[in-house]
Design a protein around this motif. Structure first.
Motif, mmCIF file in Angstrom:
data_model
loop_
_atom_site.group_PDB
_atom_site.id
_atom_site.type_symbol
_atom_site.label_atom_id
_atom_site.label_comp_id
_atom_site.label_asym_id
_atom_site.label_seq_id
_atom_site.Cartn_x
_atom_site.Cartn_y
_atom_site.Cartn_z
ATOM 1 N N GLY A 1 -33.062 -61.920 0.708
ATOM 2 C CA GLY A 1 -34.017 -63.018 0.576
ATOM 3 C C GLY A 1 -35.273 -63.144 1.440
ATOM 4 N N HIS A 2 -36.501 -63.335 0.822
ATOM 5 C CA HIS A 2 -37.676 -63.610 1.602
ATOM 6 C C HIS A 2 -38.123 -62.041 2.180
ATOM 7 C CE1 HIS A 2 -36.876 -67.507 1.334
ATOM 8 N NE2 HIS A 2 -35.648 -67.172 1.733
ATOM 9 N N GLY A 3 -39.092 -61.951 3.161
ATOM 10 C CA GLY A 3 -39.571 -60.692 3.544
ATOM 11 C C GLY A 3 -41.132 -60.706 3.544
ATOM 12 N N THR B 1 -35.825 -65.231 12.180
ATOM 13 C CA THR B 1 -36.024 -65.635 10.451
ATOM 14 C C THR B 1 -35.178 -64.966 9.879
ATOM 15 O OG1 THR B 1 -37.361 -63.415 10.105
ATOM 16 C CG2 THR B 1 -38.758 -64.882 11.295
ATOM 17 N N GLU B 2 -35.085 -65.874 8.580
ATOM 18 C CA GLU B 2 -34.061 -65.543 7.432
ATOM 19 C C GLU B 2 -34.288 -64.214 6.894
ATOM 20 O OE1 GLU B 2 -34.542 -68.380 4.439
ATOM 21 O OE2 GLU B 2 -32.891 -67.514 3.419
ATOM 22 N N ALA B 3 -35.653 -63.874 6.980
ATOM 23 C CA ALA B 3 -36.055 -62.504 6.339
ATOM 24 C C ALA B 3 -35.152 -61.426 7.013
ATOM 25 C CB ALA B 3 -37.308 -62.294 6.165
ATOM 26 N N LEU C 1 -29.045 -62.931 -1.128
ATOM 27 C CA LEU C 1 -28.408 -63.396 0.096
ATOM 28 C C LEU C 1 -29.292 -63.915 0.839
ATOM 29 C CD1 LEU C 1 -26.878 -59.911 0.417
ATOM 30 C CD2 LEU C 1 -25.613 -61.927 0.235
ATOM 31 N N HIS C 2 -29.189 -65.205 1.341
ATOM 32 C CA HIS C 2 -29.990 -66.159 2.009
ATOM 33 C C HIS C 2 -29.310 -66.847 3.046
ATOM 34 C CE1 HIS C 2 -33.422 -66.182 -0.927
ATOM 35 N NE2 HIS C 2 -32.356 -65.622 -1.420
ATOM 36 N N ALA C 3 -30.011 -67.381 3.990
ATOM 37 C CA ALA C 3 -29.555 -68.495 5.028
ATOM 38 C C ALA C 3 -30.593 -69.353 5.394
ATOM 39 C CB ALA C 3 -29.285 -67.551 6.444
ATOM 40 N N ASP C 4 -30.849 -70.210 4.458
ATOM 41 C CA ASP C 4 -31.893 -71.235 4.302
ATOM 42 C C ASP C 4 -31.612 -72.323 5.576
ATOM 43 O OD1 ASP C 4 -34.309 -70.809 2.552
ATOM 44 O OD2 ASP C 4 -32.435 -70.125 1.646
ATOM 45 N N THR C 5 -32.662 -73.079 5.671
ATOM 46 C CA THR C 5 -32.493 -74.270 6.529
ATOM 47 C C THR C 5 -32.384 -75.601 5.222
ATOM 48 O OG1 THR C 5 -34.849 -75.014 6.633
ATOM 49 C CG2 THR C 5 -33.667 -73.733 8.402
ATOM 50 N N ARG D 1 -38.462 -74.418 -2.963
ATOM 51 C CA ARG D 1 -39.036 -73.763 -1.679
ATOM 52 C C ARG D 1 -39.147 -72.315 -1.847
ATOM 53 N NH1 ARG D 1 -35.957 -76.653 2.603
ATOM 54 N NH2 ARG D 1 -34.940 -74.278 2.964
ATOM 55 N N HIS D 2 -38.346 -71.800 -2.456
ATOM 56 C CA HIS D 2 -38.322 -70.216 -3.026
ATOM 57 C C HIS D 2 -39.331 -69.972 -3.731
ATOM 58 C CE1 HIS D 2 -34.160 -69.340 -1.726
ATOM 59 N NE2 HIS D 2 -34.641 -69.583 -0.620
ATOM 60 N N ASP D 3 -39.603 -70.504 -4.858
ATOM 61 C CA ASP D 3 -40.885 -70.514 -5.760
ATOM 62 C C ASP D 3 -42.133 -70.696 -4.882
ATOM 63 O OD1 ASP D 3 -38.933 -70.022 -7.788
ATOM 64 O OD2 ASP D 3 -39.638 -71.707 -9.102
HETATM 65 ZN ZN LIG Z 1 -33.807 -68.368 1.243
#
Ligand SMILES: [Zn+2]
Length: 401
Positions: A178-180, A192-194, A245-249, A278-280
């Motif tokens: 996820g993210h980046g 960071t999650e990324a 794959l994520h690890a959000d809050t 939030r992802h969008d």
């Molecule tokens: Zn995420």
């Protein structure tokens, strides 16, 4: 032109030469983002002149500045923002060699001046002046068509519908960290999650590849990859499975344990809905123009291919739950949840989003940092993929008969 239509390209200072190796350093001390004369003033100071380009996007109104070969250092963009007209400010890598700054604006503006002043340092100075929504709309429709170099996503030719896997070939698993880049995802405890997800995915890819599967990652660097592009990459290579794959809050703060999310038009609860939004929104703020895309999830749920794919995704979610619990790893009290995640919308690829844990939980953060725990989670995911593939292939054979 799906992305960045309505983009107004104002300036490319491409004639300025810079050394390829050395990044121009950002100087926060002489940079500012402030309100000035009823408008907004942005002054970005760098150690050397750089090629850049500034443009506006709508829905919501944003100023985007792409900069070549710069290093923003460790400063957080929000700390520079002293302007009431700028609702949020973000920056980070957008593609190899380029960084992007995005300022979300409190209304429609136009650029009254954009210039690079070169003395001992190089300052990119941008002035914004508020205008009426009508004026802004006409600016947007006059946008440049010369977008190809800048479009964050090239239209990918629609691939033929994927034939269901039968177990005869190695399972093609797309891992989607996820993210980046400009979108770091969740941030807690100095990580960071990324970056956490990139490392987790790299390790998982090695395990899957060593276990007779073919793992392909949607990103293998700290790059920004739009959600739509992640899906089209998976379709272009004929993926059998898509695993984001994520690890959000989570706002509630108490949420912990792995959670599997499956695509659905109606979210299982408001926290799940918020996570998908939030992802969008991260995509939007990075400069992806979602104008005219409508309700993608609604469209996708109507798709005939989805009718067959959805139960396969649900089975994958159950396989993950069984395998993760079977390994004695902690899951959320509601282990399978639903929401409208854009990244899960491939009509013909079983797709799930796995929150390995939540960065907002100190317990989960400690687990994610522990290589022994990560290895157990990798093995659990491998086990789930194997179990799923066998059951899925058996069902495919039944259907054909
Ligand atoms: Zn995420």
């Amino acid at each position: 032109m799906r992305f960045l239509n309505g983009m107004l390209a104002v300036m490319v200072a491409a004639t300025l030469c810079v050394g390829l190796a050395e990044a121009a350093e950002f100087d926060p001390a002489t940079s500012s983002v402030t309100d000035a004369d009823d408008g907004i003033s942005i002054d970005l100071a760098f150690s050397a002149p750089i090629p850049y380009r500034a443009f506006l996007l709508d829905d919501p109104a944003r100023l985007v500045v792409d900069l070549s070969g710069v290093d923003f250092g460790s400063m957080r963009a929000g700390d520079l923002d002293r302007s009431d007209g700028v609702l949020s400010l973000g920056w980070g890598p957008i593609r190899t060699g380029w960084s992007r700054l995005v300022a979300e604006l409190d209304g429609p503006y136009r650029m009254t001046s954009v210039e690079e002043r070169v003395n001992d340092s190089a300052n990119i100075v941008i002035r914004l002046e508020p205008i009426s929504p009508e004026e802004f709309a006409s600016l947007m429709t006059k946008g440049s068509e010369d977008n190809d170099l800048w479009a964050l996503s090239q239209p990918v030719e629609e691939p033929k519908p994927k034939r269901r896997q039968t177990g005869a070939e190695p399972l093609i698993v797309v891992l989607d960290p996820g993210h980046g880049g400009i979108d770091p995802g969740a941030e807690a405890g100095g990580v960071t999650e990324a970056e956490v997800m990139l490392e987790f995915s790299r390790e998982l890819a090695v395990l899957l590849n060593n276990s007779g599967m073919t793992a392909v990652m949607t990103r293998d660097h700290n790059d920004f990859v739009p959600l739509e592009t992640r899906v089209s990459l998976a379709r272009a290579i004929g993926a059998d499975v898509f695993l984001s794959l994520h690890a959000d809050t989570l706002a509630e703060g108490l949420a912990k344990g792995a959670t599997v999310y499956v695509l659905s038009q109606s979210a299982s609860d408001s926290a799940a809905a918020h996570l998908a939004e939030r992802h969008d929104r991260a995509d939007l703020l990075a400069g992806v123009d979602l104008t005219g895309q409508g309700d993608l999830v609604a469209e996708v749920m109507m798709d005939m291919a989805r009718v067959e794919t959805q139960p396969r995704s649900e089975r994958l979610a159950r396989a993950l739950e069984a395998s993760i619990k079977g390994a004695g790893l902690k899951m959320h009290r509601r282990p399978i949840q639903r929401a409208g995640f854009t990244v899960l919308k491939a009509p013909d690829i079983p797709s799930v989003l796995l929150e390995i844990g939540f960065l907002s939980s100190t317990t989960d953060r400690a687990r994610l940092a522990d290589p022994v725990w990560r290895d157990a989670m990798h093995q659990a995911i491998l086990g789930a993929l194997r179990d799923w593939a066998v059951a899925d292939a058996a069902e495919a054979t039944q259907i054909r008969q």
